[in-house]
Design a protein around this motif. Structure first.
Motif, short mmCIF file in Angstrom:
data_model
loop_
_atom_site.label_atom_id
_atom_site.label_comp_id
_atom_site.label_asym_id
_atom_site.label_seq_id
_atom_site.Cartn_x
_atom_site.Cartn_y
_atom_site.Cartn_z
N ASP A 176 -42.29 -38.44 63.94
CA ASP A 176 -41.80 -38.02 62.51
C ASP A 176 -42.60 -38.26 61.52
O ASP A 176 -42.90 -39.32 61.09
N THR A 177 -43.39 -37.26 61.08
CA THR A 177 -44.11 -37.31 60.20
C THR A 177 -43.71 -37.59 58.72
O THR A 177 -44.59 -38.08 57.91
N ASP A 178 -42.50 -37.37 58.52
CA ASP A 178 -41.91 -37.45 57.25
C ASP A 178 -41.43 -38.83 57.06
O ASP A 178 -41.03 -39.16 55.81
N SER A 179 -41.35 -39.68 57.94
CA SER A 179 -40.60 -41.11 57.88
C SER A 179 -41.63 -42.10 57.00
O SER A 179 -42.96 -41.67 57.33
N PRO A 180 -41.37 -42.98 56.44
CA PRO A 180 -42.37 -43.85 55.69
C PRO A 180 -42.89 -44.51 56.97
O PRO A 180 -42.49 -45.07 58.04
N LEU A 192 -38.82 -46.44 64.45
CA LEU A 192 -39.55 -46.23 65.68
C LEU A 192 -40.31 -45.16 65.83
O LEU A 192 -39.70 -44.11 66.65
N THR A 193 -41.66 -44.81 65.34
CA THR A 193 -42.26 -43.60 65.27
C THR A 193 -43.55 -43.98 65.78
O THR A 193 -44.16 -45.01 65.90
N GLU A 194 -44.27 -42.72 66.13
CA GLU A 194 -45.66 -42.89 66.87
C GLU A 194 -46.58 -43.43 65.60
O GLU A 194 -47.59 -44.08 65.89
N LYS A 195 -46.46 -42.81 64.59
CA LYS A 195 -47.56 -43.21 63.42
C LYS A 195 -47.39 -44.82 63.23
O LYS A 195 -48.33 -45.38 62.83
N ASN A 196 -46.20 -45.40 63.15
CA ASN A 196 -45.85 -46.60 62.70
C ASN A 196 -46.50 -47.37 63.95
O ASN A 196 -47.20 -48.62 63.57
#
Length: 529
Positions: A176-180, A192-196
């Protein structure tokens, strides 16, 4: 005929209220935990959990093994509601915290199926520690010991559970690229995202890889940070990976290896550097281990040039072992990052306790002085003495004795400055000791080599003497054999010249007797005509 549609899953029941008796006395932790679990009678068995719920329970078990949270001997209590163990702060806690939460309640809700996603479960776990931070912030600002301890511990644990959740719940992360994005620190909530997860890994690497190793002397027992590096090396030597790791253990390379690889390295080289304390940081150890497989991938890459069948096997083994190494690094980042944070907080806590003790002693001395001198307005000051090392001729210093120091005039100094000065002095003494050991080692090596040279010379002289003796004995034997052969030839020559005469002159020969008889007269026969 059509099959019946499956019934929709029942909506989650509202969370029941724990049946706890109101009391102003603190409740034992095990009793409070049992009371909370009884409030959720429809809890499932752990083995019945599947999918993200099973992964969340695995996270919960890992968290409960943390030294600060372990249910057997917890250093900080987050397992039950605060008012159960601290009833004296019931009203003040309720005034500050709108949504209380504890670890036992979150686990019971998970077993009863009251969460609809892993994000919701992690929000409750994070709420446990963010509530503790919010409640103890005011006490931390004024220096209240208990509030400071819980505030700092909760800050670290909130960061640790974010790292842990993003590692153990990898299978359920969303792109999710839009999540903080949470870059670092103790965030009160996260997705719980890949970017985090990537941000959390970068944060752990910056902490762990830059951590200076607590070096011990060669031959001594490893420090805990050196032991973690040793575990990382040993993780590549499992029996199951022997067929893959066999290419990368010894420092044996093809003849053209250095034409493609600028820095050849193998596992034994990394182990040797660790044994000799050549590594300064954990990051240097990790970089060398990664270099082993990156070199192999570069040299044996079948897409770059024509390689042999053996090179293809080595390339595939490097891919396999590189994945094993990264998995071991992920595990090490969590454990070492957590320990670094815990040691930092423990050091801050011990300094705070020491300062509180000094203040209490100072206050006690002040009260004692006021009691002995009533009505006096003279203030009692406590001063620290700064000591400097001077060249003293009282006694010669050795490695294992404390040097003499001369005191100067009294000067006021803070506790932090005194600790810094003591640390600098300790580092200076440690460097001097290391230099002395290097000099002693070089002298020992020089003496040992001299002994080796003398031994080699003696052995060579002994071998040469044995060789000369053997040559002399051989020549004597050859001379004796030649003389014997000459004698035998001389005797045989004489026998060939007069063999009959020799036989006749032999005294042992049997004598032959000869006799000559006179002939008988012949009677002539007259023949008659």
């Amino acid at each position: 005929k059509f099959a019946k549609a499956p019934a929709p899953p029942p909506a989650p029941a509202p969370a029941p209220t724990p049946k706890i008796v109101n009391t102003n006395e603190p409740i034992p932790i095990h009793v409070a935990i049992a009371s909370i679990k009884e409030s959720y009678p429809n809890r499932r068995q752990i083995k019945d959990l599947e999918g993200w719920e099973a992964a969340c329970m695995k996270f919960m078990r890992q968290l409960m093994r943390h030294p600060w949270v372990s249910a057997e001997r917890p250093k900080y209590i987050f397992h039950v509601p605060v008012h159960m163990v601290f009833p004296e702060i019931r009203e003040s806690y309720a005034a500050k915290i709108d949504h209380p939460m504890d670890l036992t309640t979150a686990e019971a809700k998970l077993l009863q199926g009251l969460y609809v996603s892993a994000d919701e479960f992690m929000s409750d776990i994070a709420l446990v520690f963010s509530n503790a931070i919010a409640f103890n912030k005011d006490g931390h600002d004024v220096g209240e010991p208990m509030s400071c301890a819980y505030y700092e511990a909760s800050t670290h644990l909130l960061k640790y559970i974010r790292w842990l959740s993003l590692e153990l719940l990898q299978s359920y992360l969303v792109d999710d690229t839009d999540s903080p994005v949470v870059e670092s620190g103790s965030a009160s909530e996260w997705r719980l995202t890949e970017k985090n997860r990537q941000m959390a890994r970068n944060e752990m690497e910056s902490i762990v890889f830059n951590f200076m190793l607590e070096k011990t002397e060669p031959g001594d027992k490893f420090s805990w940070s050196e032991q973690d590096c040793e575990k990382l090396l040993k993780s590549l030597r499992h029996t199951s990976d022997l067929k893959h790791m066999g290419y990368f253990i010894e420092m044996s390379f093809p003849q053209d290896y250095t034409a493609y690889i600028s820095k050849p390295i193998a596992w034994v080289k990394c182990q040797e550097k660790l044994q000799k304390r050549k590594y300064n940081t954990i990051g240097e150890t990790v970089a060398d281990l990664r270099l082993i497989f990156s070199n192999a991938l570069k040299y044996n890459d079948p897409s770059e040039r024509n390689v042999s069948k053996l090179s293809v096997l080595a390339y595939n083994s490097a891919l396999h072992m590189s994945g094993k190494l990264e998995a071991a690094i992920d595990k090490m980042l969590l454990t070492v990052g957590d320990r670094i944070g815990r040691e930092r907080i423990d050091m801050i806590t011990s300094h705070r306790e020491m300062e509180a003790k000094e203040r209490a002693e100072e206050e006690q001395r002040k009260q004692q002085w006021e009691k002995e001198n009533p009505g006096s307005t003279v203030e009692v000051k406590t001063k620290l003495r700064i000591v400097h090392q001077r060249n003293s001729h009282r006694k010669k210093m050795t490695d294992f004795e404390f040097p003499f120091y001369d005191e100067e005039d009294d000067q006021e100094e803070t506790h932090a400055d005194s600790l810094q000065n003591a640390k600098a002095l300790y580092e200076k003494q440690r460097e001097a000791r290391a230099t002395l050991q290097e000099i002693a080692l070089s002298i020992g090596i020089h003496v040992f080599r001299k002994h080796q040279e003398n031994s080699a010379k003696k052995e060579l002289a002994h071998r040469m003497a044995q060789k000369a003796r053997a040559e002399r004995i051989r020549m004597e034997k050859e001379k004796a054999a030649a003389e014997k052969a000459a004698e035998s030839e001389e005797v045989s020559g004489k026998q060939k010249g007069a063999c009959v005469l020799t036989a006749l002159t032999d005294s042992s020969r049997k004598q032959i007797k000869m006799s000559i008889k006179k002939p008988k007269p012949l009677k002539r026969k007259l023949l008659s005509l």
